[in-house]
Design a protein around this motif. Sequence first.
Motif, PDB file in Angstrom:
ATOM      1  N   GLN A   1      51.594  46.311  30.532  1.00 27.43           N
ATOM      2  CA  GLN A   1      50.470  46.878  29.572  1.00 27.43           C
ATOM      3  C   GLN A   1      50.906  47.611  28.339  1.00 27.43           C
ATOM      4  OE1 GLN A   1      46.956  46.123  30.304  1.00 27.43           O
ATOM      5  NE2 GLN A   1      47.753  44.805  31.673  1.00 27.43           N
ATOM      6  N   GLY A   2      52.274  47.629  28.252  1.00 27.07           N
ATOM      7  CA  GLY A   2      52.808  48.281  27.109  1.00 27.07           C
ATOM      8  C   GLY A   2      52.931  49.864  27.010  1.00 27.07           C
ATOM      9  N   TYR A   3      53.072  50.549  28.381  1.00 26.78           N
ATOM     10  CA  TYR A   3      53.095  51.753  28.485  1.00 26.78           C
ATOM     11  C   TYR A   3      54.371  52.361  28.820  1.00 26.78           C
ATOM     12  CZ  TYR A   3      47.880  51.509  28.602  1.00 26.78           C
ATOM     13  OH  TYR A   3      46.735  51.338  28.340  1.00 26.78           O
ATOM     14  N   LEU A   4      55.182  51.303  29.330  1.00 22.12           N
ATOM     15  CA  LEU A   4      56.699  51.615  29.498  1.00 22.12           C
ATOM     16  C   LEU A   4      57.235  50.489  28.909  1.00 22.12           C
ATOM     17  CD1 LEU A   4      56.700  52.554  33.297  1.00 22.12           C
ATOM     18  CD2 LEU A   4      57.322  54.137  31.291  1.00 22.12           C
TER      19      LEU A   4
ATOM     20  N   ASN B   1      37.007  39.006  30.034  1.00 21.69           N
ATOM     21  CA  ASN B   1      38.018  38.485  29.468  1.00 21.69           C
ATOM     22  C   ASN B   1      38.728  39.909  28.775  1.00 21.69           C
ATOM     23  OD1 ASN B   1      37.657  35.944  29.737  1.00 21.69           O
ATOM     24  ND2 ASN B   1      36.291  35.426  28.013  1.00 21.69           N
ATOM     25  N   GLY B   2      39.992  39.860  28.809  1.00 25.33           N
ATOM     26  CA  GLY B   2      40.984  41.012  28.307  1.00 25.33           C
ATOM     27  C   GLY B   2      40.755  42.208  29.201  1.00 25.33           C
ATOM     28  N   ALA B   3      40.064  42.267  30.333  1.00 24.12           N
ATOM     29  CA  ALA B   3      40.087  43.407  31.216  1.00 24.12           C
ATOM     30  C   ALA B   3      41.612  43.534  31.554  1.00 24.12           C
ATOM     31  CB  ALA B   3      39.000  43.295  32.330  1.00 24.12           C
ATOM     32  N   LYS B   4      41.550  45.010  32.038  1.00 24.33           N
ATOM     33  CA  LYS B   4      42.900  45.467  32.414  1.00 24.33           C
ATOM     34  C   LYS B   4      43.292  45.105  34.052  1.00 24.33           C
ATOM     35  CE  LYS B   4      43.613  49.476  29.765  1.00 24.33           C
ATOM     36  NZ  LYS B   4      45.167  49.173  29.162  1.00 24.33           N
ATOM     37  N   PRO B   5      44.357  44.991  34.643  1.00 24.95           N
ATOM     38  CA  PRO B   5      44.510  44.467  35.853  1.00 24.95           C
ATOM     39  C   PRO B   5      43.634  45.435  36.818  1.00 24.95           C
ATOM     40  CG  PRO B   5      46.607  44.580  34.803  1.00 24.95           C
ATOM     41  CD  PRO B   5      45.516  45.248  33.837  1.00 24.95           C
TER      42      PRO B   5
END
Length: 569
Positions: A424-427, A540-544
């Motif tokens: 998700q791009g946080y780490l 669509n595009g929802a987080k895990p």
Amino acid sequence: MPLDGLFVHSLAKELNEQLSGGRITKIHQPYPNEVIMVVRNNSNNYPVLLSANPAYARAQVTKIPYQNPATPPNFAMFLRRNLEGARLQSVSQVANDRILNFAISTHDELGDDQTLVLTLEMMGRHSNLFLIREKDQRILELIKHVPADQNRVRSLIPGATYVQPPAQHLIDPFDTDWQALAPILLDQDRDDWAKAIQKTYQGFSTVAAGHLAQALETGADSIQTAKDWLANFDHAKPTLYQMDKKFAFAAFDWAPEESSQSFATLGDLLDAYFQGQAEADRVNQQASALVRLVKNELKKNQSKEKKLQQTLTDSENAESFKIKGDLLITYPHLVHKGMQSVEIENYYDDNHLLTIALDPRFDGLQNANRYFRKYRKLRSAKDYVLEQLEATNQEIDYFNQISTQLAVASPKDVADIKVELIEQGYLREKTKVKTKGKQTKKPKHVLSTPDQFTASDGTLIEVGKNNLQNDKLSMKKPNRQNIWLHVQKLPGSHVIIHSDNPSDETIEEAAKLAAYFSKARDSANVPVDYLPAGKLRKPNGAKPGYVIFEGQSTTYVTPDPILVQKLKH
């Protein structure tokens, strides 16, 4: 009861019966102060946990899965070299103290027979695990090296001679005829019997001494009563008690009036008791960076949400800025530079006087333009603010979900959560690792399996412990008629009942699991939604882990930790 000398006596007996004569096949060190030694005996594999954790020191056969580090620690490698393939001769306790010796038959470098001893001292923050050569008591290695300036009583480094902790000079209760008990009790008030027992006999915790004193009060013959009470530790009936949301364990059922659960072995009992506490401690060790990240992201987004709410409130007042600008345009002659405010008849409001704040640097027309600019900015910003506010609230919900998952996670789940945060791009991901000077790609992550439970009627129930597991469990399982459950309007685990027509009892048990593995774990009367998994939808595009649904039913349950342990595989 605490893990005192009496409980260790029962442990030593059980471990000796299970392991004596077995062969050590594998050794792992999944956590800094804990070793898993797999012993194969009588066609069974027994994973033996030897823990020198300051808070949870113990020895037991465990069924809790563990996650091994990519690189084995030095202590694990040393044990492997010396113990894998060796024969475990016996497990014994030292004088009813919290010390266990695992005697192991192996060979030295020359091929001669030798006996090595794995000695586990379960002494709180002084807990340690030693590998000792029996013939000269030389410490070959230990899990915690302690410098001389930190322990002046004995040397705790490789190569030193092993010396037991300072003796307490108390009587071993399993190696006495108890004739000394009667005069001791005669010299004491009944209220002081427990203290007298502790001061006289080795291995009694305050709780155990209190229970023996209580038994002596009701027994006709104090010596026989003590012997009968003590004999229970040779015939353990492992029992877990629940008292006001707290748990306690005992080697036998010495408090039948309390809510309790029985177990087949002491190892199963300790798994049930320590799983929540020890797992949380292990997760904290492994996931401290993730916990900090989640807290920081929550704090950042909550602060952003407040600012956006303020901007939205201001935008709702945009019309007032237009009115002030119109009035200043209509009556510019009433304003002169240097004025802080002006009162003007508001023809939009029955000519009531309206006080308008001014910038003293500007005249009436310039101040009017300032209000018009604010009006246009707020009008155009409102749609953007609403969009940002929705996205920010989604971030807050997402990180609240991650925070809840970390709170109920097992060590095996932490790696999945880390992978998700990387995706998700946080780490940042470390894409390469060094191996003897070469750069190689990091191996692909293998998703851990959801926790499995068995309902009272034998139906399989699975519980997702992180978002990646939840997605796989809820959206990718083949049977879409299985019943899906989730706590209502709160972060929590996805739960699947592997049946399209489960009984009411199974639905209730699954709902209690959903409530337990959620933010409502400590609440009562928790609403849990359930419906066939085929009705779930993922935008669509929802987080895990995010799904939407309608047409659900709702049941109300109270989380039950005892039930969780009962249903666990």
